[in-house]
Each structure stands twice: as structure tokens, then as C-alpha cells.
Write a protein that holds these residues in place. Structure first.
Motif, PDB file in Angstrom:
ATOM      1  N   THR A 124       0.820  -1.207   0.000  1.00  0.00           N
ATOM      2  CA  THR A 124       0.000   0.000   0.000  1.00  0.00           C
ATOM      3  C   THR A 124       0.855   1.259   0.000  1.00  0.00           C
ATOM      4  O   THR A 124       0.619   2.191  -0.761  1.00  0.00           O
ATOM      5  CB  THR A 124      -0.914   0.016   1.243  1.00  0.00           C
ATOM      6  OG1 THR A 124      -1.653  -1.205   1.281  1.00  0.00           O
ATOM      7  CG2 THR A 124      -1.887   1.180   1.195  1.00  0.00           C
ATOM      8  N   ILE A 125       1.850   1.274   0.872  1.00  0.00           N
ATOM      9  CA  ILE A 125       2.745   2.415   1.033  1.00  0.00           C
ATOM     10  C   ILE A 125       4.065   1.873   1.551  1.00  0.00           C
ATOM     11  O   ILE A 125       4.129   0.727   2.013  1.00  0.00           O
ATOM     12  CB  ILE A 125       2.130   3.445   2.019  1.00  0.00           C
ATOM     13  CG1 ILE A 125       2.851   4.783   1.941  1.00  0.00           C
ATOM     14  CG2 ILE A 125       2.107   2.906   3.429  1.00  0.00           C
ATOM     15  CD1 ILE A 125       2.172   5.881   2.759  1.00  0.00           C
ATOM     16  N   THR A 149      -9.311   0.178   6.967  1.00  0.00           N
ATOM     17  CA  THR A 149      -9.641   1.573   7.237  1.00  0.00           C
ATOM     18  C   THR A 149      -8.974   2.454   6.197  1.00  0.00           C
ATOM     19  O   THR A 149      -7.808   2.254   5.851  1.00  0.00           O
ATOM     20  CB  THR A 149      -9.152   1.994   8.638  1.00  0.00           C
ATOM     21  OG1 THR A 149      -9.800   1.189   9.617  1.00  0.00           O
ATOM     22  CG2 THR A 149      -9.473   3.460   8.904  1.00  0.00           C
ATOM     23  N   ARG A 150      -9.716   3.446   5.706  1.00  0.00           N
ATOM     24  CA  ARG A 150      -9.151   4.421   4.776  1.00  0.00           C
ATOM     25  C   ARG A 150      -8.703   5.648   5.564  1.00  0.00           C
ATOM     26  O   ARG A 150      -9.399   6.103   6.467  1.00  0.00           O
ATOM     27  CB  ARG A 150     -10.163   4.832   3.703  1.00  0.00           C
ATOM     28  CG  ARG A 150     -10.422   3.751   2.672  1.00  0.00           C
ATOM     29  CD  ARG A 150     -11.267   4.272   1.517  1.00  0.00           C
ATOM     30  NE  ARG A 150     -11.365   3.298   0.439  1.00  0.00           N
ATOM     31  CZ  ARG A 150     -10.493   3.172  -0.543  1.00  0.00           C
ATOM     32  NH1 ARG A 150      -9.452   3.988  -0.587  1.00  0.00           N
ATOM     33  NH2 ARG A 150     -10.645   2.261  -1.473  1.00  0.00           N
ATOM     34  N   ALA A 164       6.442  16.310   1.076  1.00  0.00           N
ATOM     35  CA  ALA A 164       6.302  17.410   0.125  1.00  0.00           C
ATOM     36  C   ALA A 164       4.981  18.154   0.285  1.00  0.00           C
ATOM     37  O   ALA A 164       4.752  19.162  -0.391  1.00  0.00           O
ATOM     38  CB  ALA A 164       6.416  16.882  -1.304  1.00  0.00           C
ATOM     39  N   GLY A 165       4.119  17.686   1.168  1.00  0.00           N
ATOM     40  CA  GLY A 165       2.842  18.348   1.401  1.00  0.00           C
ATOM     41  C   GLY A 165       1.698  17.788   0.591  1.00  0.00           C
ATOM     42  O   GLY A 165       0.563  18.264   0.709  1.00  0.00           O
ATOM     43  N   ASP A 166       1.954  16.772  -0.245  1.00  0.00           N
ATOM     44  CA  ASP A 166       0.890  16.157  -1.030  1.00  0.00           C
ATOM     45  C   ASP A 166       0.076  15.222  -0.140  1.00  0.00           C
ATOM     46  O   ASP A 166       0.623  14.500   0.688  1.00  0.00           O
ATOM     47  CB  ASP A 166       1.470  15.375  -2.202  1.00  0.00           C
ATOM     48  CG  ASP A 166       2.263  16.268  -3.149  1.00  0.00           C
ATOM     49  OD1 ASP A 166       1.883  17.452  -3.275  1.00  0.00           O
ATOM     50  OD2 ASP A 166       3.263  15.787  -3.721  1.00  0.00           O
ATOM     51  N   ALA A 167      -1.229  15.229  -0.333  1.00  0.00           N
ATOM     52  CA  ALA A 167      -2.124  14.380   0.457  1.00  0.00           C
ATOM     53  C   ALA A 167      -2.847  13.407  -0.468  1.00  0.00           C
ATOM     54  O   ALA A 167      -3.251  13.770  -1.576  1.00  0.00           O
ATOM     55  CB  ALA A 167      -3.135  15.227   1.217  1.00  0.00           C
ATOM     56  N   PHE A 168      -2.972  12.169  -0.021  1.00  0.00           N
ATOM     57  CA  PHE A 168      -3.709  11.175  -0.785  1.00  0.00           C
ATOM     58  C   PHE A 168      -4.306  10.166   0.189  1.00  0.00           C
ATOM     59  O   PHE A 168      -3.826   9.994   1.310  1.00  0.00           O
ATOM     60  CB  PHE A 168      -2.801  10.469  -1.803  1.00  0.00           C
ATOM     61  CG  PHE A 168      -1.583   9.834  -1.202  1.00  0.00           C
ATOM     62  CD1 PHE A 168      -1.601   8.519  -0.762  1.00  0.00           C
ATOM     63  CD2 PHE A 168      -0.409  10.560  -1.067  1.00  0.00           C
ATOM     64  CE1 PHE A 168      -0.497   7.942  -0.208  1.00  0.00           C
ATOM     65  CE2 PHE A 168       0.716   9.978  -0.510  1.00  0.00           C
ATOM     66  CZ  PHE A 168       0.673   8.675  -0.079  1.00  0.00           C
ATOM     67  N   GLU A 169      -5.376   9.524  -0.247  1.00  0.00           N
ATOM     68  CA  GLU A 169      -6.084   8.584   0.609  1.00  0.00           C
ATOM     69  C   GLU A 169      -5.662   7.161   0.270  1.00  0.00           C
ATOM     70  O   GLU A 169      -5.519   6.789  -0.891  1.00  0.00           O
ATOM     71  CB  GLU A 169      -7.595   8.741   0.421  1.00  0.00           C
ATOM     72  CG  GLU A 169      -8.412   7.997   1.473  1.00  0.00           C
ATOM     73  CD  GLU A 169      -9.910   8.233   1.320  1.00  0.00           C
ATOM     74  OE1 GLU A 169     -10.515   8.812   2.237  1.00  0.00           O
ATOM     75  OE2 GLU A 169     -10.450   7.830   0.262  1.00  0.00           O
TER      76      GLU A 169
END
Length: 309
Positions: free
Chosen positions: A53-54, A70-71, A78-83
Motif C-alpha cells: 500500500t505504502i 480503514t481508509r 512534500a505536502g501532497d495528500a492522498f487517501e
């Protein structure tokens, strides 16, 4: 001379028996079940870079101790957000347990296979020499007995504590205690085969020692070594997990099933999934290897084959 030649040619199991033995192995239910489960684990380990997943070492304290499936939103440096979906939840540092479990399978299987191969090869060499060279037998076996007197887990703990913890150190620490057991097994086979008529006939014909070993003695050790190797592999994975769980195995930055369970034991009451799920992967893998070993023993060992029949 003709009778000696006939004795040699009729000695080892012929090539005609190999296909039937292979069919018997593949028809064994334990071999098929254990091989299927083990193949699935190998697939997960090899495909870990595409299934995770990561990154297994990525920490996100804001997403710590998430329940399975759970999501949660991940924020990168870098400040990027993702689910992302966390199939097995996260640990106390917010690391994905699914990703760590996949990469932990790589370590556990690598340790098990490496220890089994190294122990079998070293034990095979020692056992062949000890069983065939009579004047060296007593000395070699006393050395092996002395090594077996030291508990394997204790030796592994001492060796890892003395050296820098690493994958190679763990493999060496578990290979040394297992080698004497393989050597004694090979020696017993050699002592039995050495008295067979075809071996005596080969000796009478002045067959070179290396050829005698490779052609007449070594093939008789393959079946028991295959069985012994599977049990060593399963035991090595368990010992590695125990050592990592106790904090004396691989460093914590290397994901292993033992490390994952060790990190989750402090929160076991509230979040048991962080211990039980990696433990389930370990238990299923060890069970599969043991089933494979049992199936091989039942089909390759004549004593167990007669009992089954």
C-alpha cells in the motif's frame, strides 16, 4: 568380473523408478496443500513491490493504530495528500502493517531457505566424509556432538549479540546449530549404504572414491535431505521470528514478522490485530512447510510408505 559389474549396475534406484516416485510425491495431499500455500506466500513475497500500500517504513503518527480495512489520508513530506486503504491497519507509529507483512515474508522466507540450504550442504559434506572415512569418523562425530550440546537458540542469541545484527549474522547463527543434525543423518545413510553389495563391488573394481561418492552414495542421501531441509526451513523461520520478537534479531528498520509482532505487543489489548495478523502469516507459512516435509517423508521414506500402504 561379470558378477561385480552386474551388482554395480543393479544397485541404485534406476531411472525407471523416478517418474513413478515423482508421481507419488505429486499425488500426496500434504505435498499439494503445503506446496500451494507456500507458493502463494512466495508469490506475495516476490510481488511485494507491486502489492504493498505504502512504503513499509513510512510513519504517520496521525494515522496510528488504525483498524483493518480503514481508509485514511496520508500527507507526504512534500505536502501532497492522498487517501489509502490499510487492509491490516497500522501500528503505533502509523506504518502500514500490510506493507510490512509483505516485506516481512521476504525476510522470513529468505532466512528459512538460506539456513536450510547452508545446513544441508555443510552437513552433507561432513556426513559423507565421516561415514566413509573410518579413521576420521570418531573425531568428526565428537565435534558434532559437542556442537549439538549447545542449545541452538542460545548459540544464535550469543552470536547475534557479539556481532553486528544483520541478515547474514542471523543466517550464520542458525546454520551452525543445524549442521550437526544433518551431518549425523547423512552419516547414518552412508554407514548403511557402504555395506551394500554394489558398493563393495565398486570398491573391488577400484572405482575412484569421488566417483563412488557421487554415483552410489550421494543419490541415497537426497530423499532424507529433502525432508530434513523442509523442517530446518520451518524451524529457522520460527527462530528468526522469536529473535526479532525479543529484539535481538534483525534491526527494526527491516520489516520482519517478529519485529511487527514485537512492536504491537505493547498495544495488544486494545489493538490485537497488530500481533495476530502477522502471527497468522507466520503460522500458516510454517504449517505449509511442515506439511510439505511430512508429505515428502511419507512418499520418499520406504518405512513410512509401507505403513501408509
Amino acid at each position: 568380473m561379470t558378477s561385480l559389474t552386474t551388482a554395480i549396475e543393479s544397485a541404485p534406484p534406476g531411472t525407471g523408478a523416478r517418474p513413478s516416485r515423482l508421481r507419488a510425491v505429486l499425488a500426496n495431499g500434504a505435498v499439494r496443500a503445503g506446496g500451494t500455500i507456500l507458493g502463494l506466500m512466495l508469490f506475495l513475497a516476490v510481488a511485494a513491490p507491486w502489492l504493498y500500500t505504502i512504503d513499509p517504513n513510512t510513519m504517520d503518527p496521525a494515522s496510528s493504530q488504525l483498524a483493518p480495512f480503514t481508509r485514511a489520508e496520508i500527507v507526504t513530506l512534500a505536502g501532497d495528500a492522498f487517501e489509502r486503504l490499510f487492509p491490516l491497519g497500522t501500528d503505533s507509529l502509523g506504518r502500514d502493517i500490510w506493507s510490512r507483512t509483505l516485506y516481512g515474508a521476504r525476510v522470513s522466507l529468505a532466512v528459512g531457505v538460506s539456513v536450510a540450504l547452508a545446513s544441508v550442504l555443510l552437513g552433507l559434506a561432513v556426513g559423507l566424509v565421516s561415514g566413509y572415512v573410518r579413521w576420521l569418523d570418531g573425531f568428526i562425530m565428537r565435534v558434532m556432538d559437542g556442537m549439538m550440546a549447545i542449545p541452538g537458540i542460545l548459540f544464535a542469541i550469543v552470536l547475534v549479540a557479539a556481532w553486528r545484527p544483520s541478515l547474514l549474522t542471523v543466517i550464520v547463527a542458525m546454520t551452525v546449530p543445524d549442521t550437526p543434525r544433518v551431518a549425523r543423518l547423512v552419516r547414518s545413510v552412508v554407514l548403511s549404504v557402504r555395506e551394500e553389495p554394489y558398493v563393495e563391488a565398486a570398491i573391488a573394481l577400484d572405482t575412484p572414491t569421488w566417483k563412488l561418492m557421487l554415483r552410489h552414495i550421494l543419490p541415497n542421501t537426497i530423499a532424507p535431505l529433502l525432508v530434513q531441509g523442509t523442517f530446518i526451513c520451518a524451524g529457522a523461520m520460527l527462530v528468526e521470528a522469536v529473535m526479532s520478537f525479543l529484539g535481538i534479531g534483525l534491526p527494526t528498520d527491516i520489516p520482519t514478522w517478529g519485529n511487527i509482532m514485537a512492536e504491537g505487543r505493547a498495544h495488544f489489548t486494545a489493538h490485537p490485530h497488530s500481533v495476530l495478523l502477522p502471527g497468522a502469516f507466520l503460522a500458516v507459512t510454517v504449517l505449509a512447510v511442515n506439511m510439505l516435509g511430512d508429505g515428502l517423508r511419507d512418499t520418499l521414506d520406504p518405512k513410512f510408505s509401507k505403513r501408509s500402504a
